[in-house]
Design an enzyme around this catalytic site. Structure first.
Site, PDB file in Angstrom:
ATOM      1  N   LYS A  22     -48.614   0.150 -49.228  1.00 34.33           N
ATOM      2  CA  LYS A  22     -48.495  -0.064 -50.677  1.00 34.33           C
ATOM      3  C   LYS A  22     -49.864  -0.140 -51.337  1.00 34.33           C
ATOM      4  CE  LYS A  22     -47.878  -4.316 -52.340  1.00 34.33           C
ATOM      5  NZ  LYS A  22     -48.856  -4.676 -53.374  1.00 34.33           N
ATOM      6  N   ASN A  23     -50.755  -0.945 -50.768  1.00 36.80           N
ATOM      7  CA  ASN A  23     -52.033  -1.156 -51.450  1.00 36.80           C
ATOM      8  C   ASN A  23     -52.929   0.083 -51.428  1.00 36.80           C
ATOM      9  OD1 ASN A  23     -51.214  -3.662 -52.165  1.00 36.80           O
ATOM     10  ND2 ASN A  23     -52.426  -4.774 -50.634  1.00 36.80           N
ATOM     11  N   CYS A 120     -52.018 -14.592 -62.202  1.00 35.23           N
ATOM     12  CA  CYS A 120     -51.066 -14.114 -61.207  1.00 35.23           C
ATOM     13  C   CYS A 120     -50.563 -15.273 -60.363  1.00 35.23           C
ATOM     14  CB  CYS A 120     -51.694 -13.037 -60.354  1.00 35.23           C
ATOM     15  SG  CYS A 120     -50.501 -11.809 -59.916  1.00 35.23           S
ATOM     16  N   ARG A 125     -57.252 -14.815 -60.604  1.00 37.38           N
ATOM     17  CA  ARG A 125     -57.705 -13.530 -60.050  1.00 37.38           C
ATOM     18  C   ARG A 125     -58.561 -12.816 -61.096  1.00 37.38           C
ATOM     19  NH1 ARG A 125     -52.421 -11.026 -57.120  1.00 37.38           N
ATOM     20  NH2 ARG A 125     -53.877  -9.841 -55.881  1.00 37.38           N
ATOM     21  N   ASP A 309     -52.703 -11.724 -46.878  1.00 39.16           N
ATOM     22  CA  ASP A 309     -51.329 -11.261 -47.130  1.00 39.16           C
ATOM     23  C   ASP A 309     -50.391 -11.527 -45.948  1.00 39.16           C
ATOM     24  OD1 ASP A 309     -52.094 -10.434 -49.603  1.00 39.16           O
ATOM     25  OD2 ASP A 309     -51.857  -8.283 -49.246  1.00 39.16           O
ATOM     26  N   ARG A 401     -41.069  -5.609 -54.678  1.00 40.89           N
ATOM     27  CA  ARG A 401     -42.328  -4.998 -55.136  1.00 40.89           C
ATOM     28  C   ARG A 401     -43.064  -4.327 -53.975  1.00 40.89           C
ATOM     29  NH1 ARG A 401     -46.305  -9.009 -57.381  1.00 40.89           N
ATOM     30  NH2 ARG A 401     -47.474  -7.236 -56.640  1.00 40.89           N
TER      31      ARG A 401
END
Ligand code: UD1
Length: 434
Positions: A22-23, A120, A125, A309, A401
């Site tokens: 995803k990133n 966030c 952030r 993460d 997401r």
């Protein structure tokens, strides 16, 4: 509202295939707008974040087409024809990484207006390092009415940029802004995550000249123009890690396919250390666990350190291990929001500053839970799968997401999980699984 209902206690076994990262996808999809030619990008994870970013890219005038579920064609040649180079609040609110369009549009058109990313869920952030990089390249960056960041430049010229903190977002954004700049840009103290390398490889396949991605000094020699390309995104390190911890926490035996084992080393070595067994193959890992796991100490760090993460998923695993573990979160200050939820399942975790002290328990009991953010949400699903009895996990929009077909993949491993959106469906699930 949709939620997961889960009956815990199954030993997860079987095979699961990991989606594209995803990133990396978020950086690469934004990077595609840097050329007027068509880019075909494969292995794009079909998750909410990539879908929203593609809508944002379409909204500024690009042609975006799904060739199949995981292959996307983007043509940036029509950007700005009648639409402003402005990325609305609507997108940025849903997905912070829309700010990659700031770097990409600034790099190509020397003008970009993007809604300022708001607070966030995992802490403060800031984007000061992104702005510092753009300004060093010669852009003027202002906050304008409506909460927008406006970046514009007559000319972008390569410079030496030292990042005060190791940041993935700023490293990618500065690469995007500088690939078409005049002369040479050096990013020092750059982030080294696998997705930084993937974004750089993608840009190089478009004709950029980037060297050193994956080390802490990245050198970018500006080129006049970029061309279209075809590219396949690397596998998702965090989705893989999530299934690895899921196998460990449920005492399972799972083959996790389509991974790059090297990217998983920090996770594999911690799992081995606590007594799970990780076998590495060319493009797969197998995680096996039986019996009680052991405690350990973990500190989250930029790559190649232990990823922030993966912190909640690992905590869920350690909360079932024998002895006392300590997790120190050194990247984001608000990443222990799942602890209250886990305590309601019986976990004994005390948060002190940026550390969580975890006293292992024998087992969780099911509870009604609420996902506080993406990775913590996935971690609560793992806890529910390991727990005795039924659990529900609410606010699954966070999980959607970043995980493609999360519940479907868990079911192929024998996990009892279903998405329900009414009490009636929930009761039906309970009756069915008994
Ligand atoms: C990215 C990942 C996210 C992951 C994080 C750390 C994406 C879309 N998201 O987020 O999943 O958790 O990396 O691996 O790739 N910072 C500043 N100033 C800045 C930018 C960042 O002080 O201008 C700080 C942050 O507050 C944080 C640290 O730097 O403490 C790292 O943040 P960063 O790597 O930028 O995270 P993101 O790119 O937002």
């Amino acid at each position: 509202m949709e939620k997961y209902v889960i009956k815990g206690g199954q030993v997860l076994e079987g095979e699961v295939t990991i989606a594209g990262a995803k990133n990396a996808a978020l950086g690469i999809l934004a990077a595609a707008v840097l050329t007027n030619e068509e880019c075909i990008i494969e292995n794009v994870p079909y998750v909410e974040d990539t879908k929203v970013l593609l809508r944002a890219i379409e909204n500024i005038g690009a042609k975006v087409k799904y060739i199949d579920k995981h292959t996307v064609s983007i043509c940036g040649g029509t950007i700005g024809n009648g639409s402003e180079l402005c990325v609305d609040d609507e997108y940025i609110r849903k997905i912070r990484a829309s700010y990659y369009l700031l770097g990409a549009l600034l790099g190509k058109y020397h003008y970009a207006k993007v809604a300022l990313p708001g607070g966030c869920e995992i802490g403060l952030r800031p984007i000061d390092q992104h702005i510092k990089g753009f300004e060093a390249l010669g852009a003027k960056v202002d906050l304008v009415t409506g909460g927008y960041v406006l970046a514009q430049a007559d000319q972008l010229v390569g410079r030496h940029i030292y990042l005060d903190v190791v940041t993935v977002g700023a490293t990618i954004n500065i690469m995007l802004a500088s690939v078409l700049a005049e002369g040479k840009t050096t990013i020092e103290n750059a982030a080294k995550e696998p997705h930084i390398v993937d974004v750089a490889n993608f840009l190089n396949s478009m004709g950029a000249n980037i060297k050193g991605a994956g080390t802490d000094v990245i050198r970018i020699r500006g080129v006049q123009r970029l061309k279209g390309t075809e590219y396949s995104i690397i596998p998702d390190q965090i989705e893989a890690g999530t299934f690895m911890t899921m196998a460990a926490a449920t005492g399972g035996n799972v083959l996790i396919k389509n991974v790059i084992p090297k990217h998983l080393e920090a996770i594999s070595s911690k799992l081995n250390e606590i007594g799970a067994h990780v076998l590495e193959y060319d493009d797969a890992v197998r995680v096996m666990a039986d019996g009680r796991l052991k405690s350990t100490q973990i500190k989250t760090l930029p790559y190649p350190g232990f990823p922030t993460d993966m912190q909640p998923q690992m905590a869920v695993t350690l909360a079932l291990s024998q002895g006392t573990s300590v997790i120190t979160e050194s990247i984001f200050e608000n990443r222990f929001k799942y602890v209250n939820e886990l305590s309601r399942m019986g976990a004994r975790i005390k948060v002190e500053g940026n550390s969580a002290v975890i006293n292992g328990i024998e087992g969780y009991t099911g509870a009604n839970l609420v996902a506080p953010d993406l990775r913590a949400g996935a971690a609560l699903v793992i806890a529910a799968l390991a727990a005795e009895g039924f659990s529900t996990v609410d606010d699954i929009k966070y999980i959607l997401r970043g995980y493609e077909d999360f519940d479907g993949k868990i079911r192929t491993l024998g996990g009892q999980i279903q998405v329900v959106d009414s009490d009636k469906e929930l009761q039906k699930f309970k009756l069915r699984v008994g």
